[in-house]
Enzyme design. Structure first.
Site, PDB file in Angstrom:
ATOM      1  N   SER A  23       0.837  -1.212   0.000  1.00 39.21           N
ATOM      2  CA  SER A  23       0.000   0.000   0.000  1.00 39.21           C
ATOM      3  C   SER A  23       0.865   1.252   0.000  1.00 39.21           C
ATOM      4  O   SER A  23       0.581   2.220  -0.715  1.00 39.21           O
ATOM      5  CB  SER A  23      -0.903   0.025   1.239  1.00 39.21           C
ATOM      6  OG  SER A  23      -1.836  -1.014   1.174  1.00 39.21           O
ATOM      7  N   GLY A  95      -6.251  -3.573  -7.878  1.00 34.78           N
ATOM      8  CA  GLY A  95      -7.404  -2.749  -7.500  1.00 34.78           C
ATOM      9  C   GLY A  95      -6.956  -1.403  -6.956  1.00 34.78           C
ATOM     10  O   GLY A  95      -7.578  -0.369  -7.220  1.00 34.78           O
ATOM     11  N   ARG A 123     -14.205  -6.493 -10.599  1.00 38.36           N
ATOM     12  CA  ARG A 123     -14.274  -5.905  -9.251  1.00 38.36           C
ATOM     13  C   ARG A 123     -15.043  -4.569  -9.249  1.00 38.36           C
ATOM     14  O   ARG A 123     -14.980  -3.805 -10.207  1.00 38.36           O
ATOM     15  CB  ARG A 123     -12.864  -5.765  -8.674  1.00 38.36           C
ATOM     16  CG  ARG A 123     -12.230  -7.148  -8.499  1.00 38.36           C
ATOM     17  CD  ARG A 123     -10.902  -7.101  -7.811  1.00 38.36           C
ATOM     18  NE  ARG A 123     -11.009  -6.631  -6.443  1.00 38.36           N
ATOM     19  CZ  ARG A 123      -9.952  -6.371  -5.672  1.00 38.36           C
ATOM     20  NH1 ARG A 123      -8.729  -6.527  -6.170  1.00 38.36           N
ATOM     21  NH2 ARG A 123     -10.116  -5.955  -4.439  1.00 38.36           N
ATOM     22  N   ASP A 318      -6.956  -7.952   4.864  1.00 39.92           N
ATOM     23  CA  ASP A 318      -6.236  -8.880   3.975  1.00 39.92           C
ATOM     24  C   ASP A 318      -5.760 -10.142   4.698  1.00 39.92           C
ATOM     25  O   ASP A 318      -5.192 -11.034   4.070  1.00 39.92           O
ATOM     26  CB  ASP A 318      -5.033  -8.164   3.347  1.00 39.92           C
ATOM     27  CG  ASP A 318      -5.478  -7.071   2.384  1.00 39.92           C
ATOM     28  OD1 ASP A 318      -6.588  -7.181   1.825  1.00 39.92           O
ATOM     29  OD2 ASP A 318      -4.722  -6.106   2.184  1.00 39.92           O
ATOM     30  N   ARG A 391      -3.254 -14.014  -1.701  1.00 41.22           N
ATOM     31  CA  ARG A 391      -3.322 -14.268  -0.254  1.00 41.22           C
ATOM     32  C   ARG A 391      -3.889 -15.658   0.036  1.00 41.22           C
ATOM     33  O   ARG A 391      -3.524 -16.286   1.027  1.00 41.22           O
ATOM     34  CB  ARG A 391      -4.114 -13.174   0.441  1.00 41.22           C
ATOM     35  CG  ARG A 391      -3.515 -11.783   0.170  1.00 41.22           C
ATOM     36  CD  ARG A 391      -3.697 -10.793   1.248  1.00 41.22           C
ATOM     37  NE  ARG A 391      -3.358  -9.456   0.782  1.00 41.22           N
ATOM     38  CZ  ARG A 391      -2.134  -8.931   0.795  1.00 41.22           C
ATOM     39  NH1 ARG A 391      -1.111  -9.627   1.266  1.00 41.22           N
ATOM     40  NH2 ARG A 391      -1.926  -7.709   0.340  1.00 41.22           N
TER      41      ARG A 391
HETATM   42  C1  S3P Z   1      -5.580  -1.388   0.018  1.00 44.28           C
HETATM   43  C2  S3P Z   1      -6.797  -1.398   0.647  1.00 44.28           C
HETATM   44  C3  S3P Z   1      -7.578  -2.620   0.914  1.00 44.28           C
HETATM   45  C4  S3P Z   1      -6.727  -3.877   0.750  1.00 44.28           C
HETATM   46  C5  S3P Z   1      -5.832  -3.842  -0.456  1.00 44.28           C
HETATM   47  C6  S3P Z   1      -4.920  -2.614  -0.441  1.00 44.28           C
HETATM   48  C7  S3P Z   1      -4.924  -0.085  -0.192  1.00 44.28           C
HETATM   49  O1  S3P Z   1      -8.648  -2.669   0.004  1.00 44.28           O
HETATM   50  O2  S3P Z   1      -7.553  -5.020   0.679  1.00 44.28           O
HETATM   51  O3  S3P Z   1      -5.028  -5.012  -0.480  1.00 44.28           O
HETATM   52  O4  S3P Z   1      -3.725  -0.054  -0.525  1.00 44.28           O
HETATM   53  O5  S3P Z   1      -5.582   0.942   0.001  1.00 44.28           O
HETATM   54  P1  S3P Z   1     -10.055  -1.930   0.317  1.00 44.28           P
HETATM   55  O6  S3P Z   1      -9.811  -0.488   0.374  1.00 44.28           O
HETATM   56  O7  S3P Z   1     -10.933  -2.295  -0.846  1.00 44.28           O
HETATM   57  O8  S3P Z   1     -10.533  -2.535   1.603  1.00 44.28           O
END
Ligand code: S3P
Length: 435
Positions: A23, A95, A123, A318, A391
């Site tokens: 992140s 994502g 998604r 996660d 994961r």
């Molecule tokens: C993330 C937020 C989470 C997490 C993803 C990384 C991020 O998703 O599951 O692996 O870097 O902001 P969500 O914001 O959809 O919960």
């Protein structure tokens, strides 16, 4: 298709540095392109997702260089420096890349088209399209603007007050990124705190972000954002797999160095305490505005079942695949609730965890918003499928380390999304793993 072959073996022993946080590495390349000057990250995670962000930012005109595998330099040229990409931006399976770039490009006076892998194109994107449209951008997608590809015609944005229906750091960050370009302050109300790396990094760059309870408010900068120099903390979501392995294998003693323990990410450590085991935090310090610590893990003497839900869920969102593996060894019924978000991750994690752990003999049942595991159960090795979900692949590999006989994880190449060194690091600790 890559496979991982795992067998139970010796206790895990050793001292490791966990690769950088995904992140934070993603945010580094996106945010520092907006600063004025040279930003430097060491310990940057080089993985499928973060390299995707790097390539997309380069396509938007950011000047980036990688002097070493885990080092990135970004020469930021200011808030208004991005350029219209000459082609569609491919976000692969990330994502975070797609949602954060949607927020970023919502404020740019040009057209951006974001697409991705078949997995990413399934998604949900309505969650970002709705607030970004309220701010004034034009955003279109398939199925009534809810699925990628997304076409974004950015431009003038107004600040909004937005009540988020779900706790999601990606949605929050998309809105805050757009908020940097709005004509007034933007406030996001979260139902529960999600990871706050965007807020911390914008603050470190001299931007104006304030949190009050569950509200986060961003005020567009009036002077240039400053570049940053960052040692990226180790990713606690990657560490979680090795922590679980060390807890589960009798006689193990492992230290993981420099792991990020930001409270909005460290819910897994709280869940472990609730299950009666302890991970020792040593040498607590901070790095780039983020708290870090070395984690010392010894095999657990007991593991007891517990109920997990509420505000804990976004702080360990996660970690539920690996939590499910731990729960198979806990005494009693472990209940996970309030976690319907698991159904829209890289796979429908409720369905895939249940399907695959059952192949290993686990007693696990799905629920609309989570799952229930009855333990302890002696697991039996089997061939399992990663469903393209990094994961899930890693959680199943750890399950294989405590199962009788051999476990084969099919489709294990997806670990490259967040933790390409996973098999090597497990082997380094003494695990019997082949790939
Ligand atoms: C993330 C937020 C989470 C997490 C993803 C990384 C991020 O998703 O599951 O692996 O870097 O902001 P969500 O914001 O959809 O919960």
């Amino acid at each position: 298709m890559a496979q991982l072959y795992i067998r139970a073996g010796e206790p895990l022993q050793g001292h490791l540095r966990i690769p950088g946080d995904k992140s934070i590495s993603n945010r580094f390349v996106i945010l520092t392109a907006l600063a004025e000057g040279e930003s430097h990250a060491r310990g940057w995670l080089a993985s499928d997702d973060t390299l995707t962000s790097l390539r997309c930012m380069a396509a938007l005109g950011a000047e980036v260089e990688r002097p070493a595998e885990d080092e990135v330099i970004v020469w930021g040229r200011g808030l208004r420096s991005l350029q219209e990409p000459s082609d569609v931006l491919h976000c692969a399976s990330s994502g975070t890349t797609m949602r954060l770039l949607a927020g970023l490009t919502a404020g740019q006076p040009f057209l951006t088209i974001l697409t991705g892998s078949e997995q990413l194109r399934r998604r949900p994107m309505g969650r970002i399209a709705i607030p970004l449209r309220q701010m004034g951008t034009t955003i279109m997608g398939r199925e009534n603007d809810t699925l990628p590809p997304l076409a974004i015609r950015g431009g003038h944005l107004s600040g909004i007050d937005y009540q988020m229906p779900i706790a999601s750091a990606q949605v929050k960050s998309a809105i805050l990124l757009a908020g940097l370009f709005a004509d007034g302050p933007t406030t996001v109300h979260e139902p529960a705190p999600s990871r706050d790396h965007t807020e911390r990094m914008v603050q470190a760059m001299g931007g104006f972000i304030a949190r009050e309870g569950l509200d986060v408010r961003i005020t567009p900068p009036t002077s240039p954002l400053s570049p940053i120099d960052l040692d990226v903390p180790g990713d606690i979501s990657s560490a979680a797999f090795l922590i679980a392995a060390a807890l589960l294998i009798p006689g193990s003693d492992v230290t993981l160095e420099g792991v990020g323990v930001n409270p909005t990410r460290a819910g897994f450590l709280d869940a472990l305490t609730m299950m009666g085991c302890h991970v020792e935090r040593v040498n607590e310090r901070s790095s780039g505005g983020e708290p870090i610590a070395d984690l010392h893990i010894r095999a657990a003497e007991t593991l007891k079942a517990t109920t997990l839900g509420g505000e804990l869920v976004p702080r360990m969102i996660d970690e539920f695949p690996i939590l499910a593996v731990l729960a198979t060894q806990a005494e009693g019924e472990t209940v996970v609730r309030d976690a319907a978000e698991l159904r829209v991750k890289e796979s429908d994690r409720v369905a895939t965890i249940v399907e695959e752990l059952r192949k290993l003999g686990a007693h696990i049942d799905p629920a609309d918003d989570g799952f229930v595991v009855e333990g302890p159960t002696k697991l039996q090795g089997a061939t399992v499928d990663a469903h393209g979900d990094h994961r899930l692949a890693m959680a199943l590999a750890i399950a294989g380390l405590i199962a009788e006989g051999e476990t084969v994880v099919d489709g294990a190449e997806c670990v490259d999304k967040s933790f390409p060194q996973f098999p090597q690091m497990l082997a380094q600790l003494g695990a019997d793993v082949l790939w």
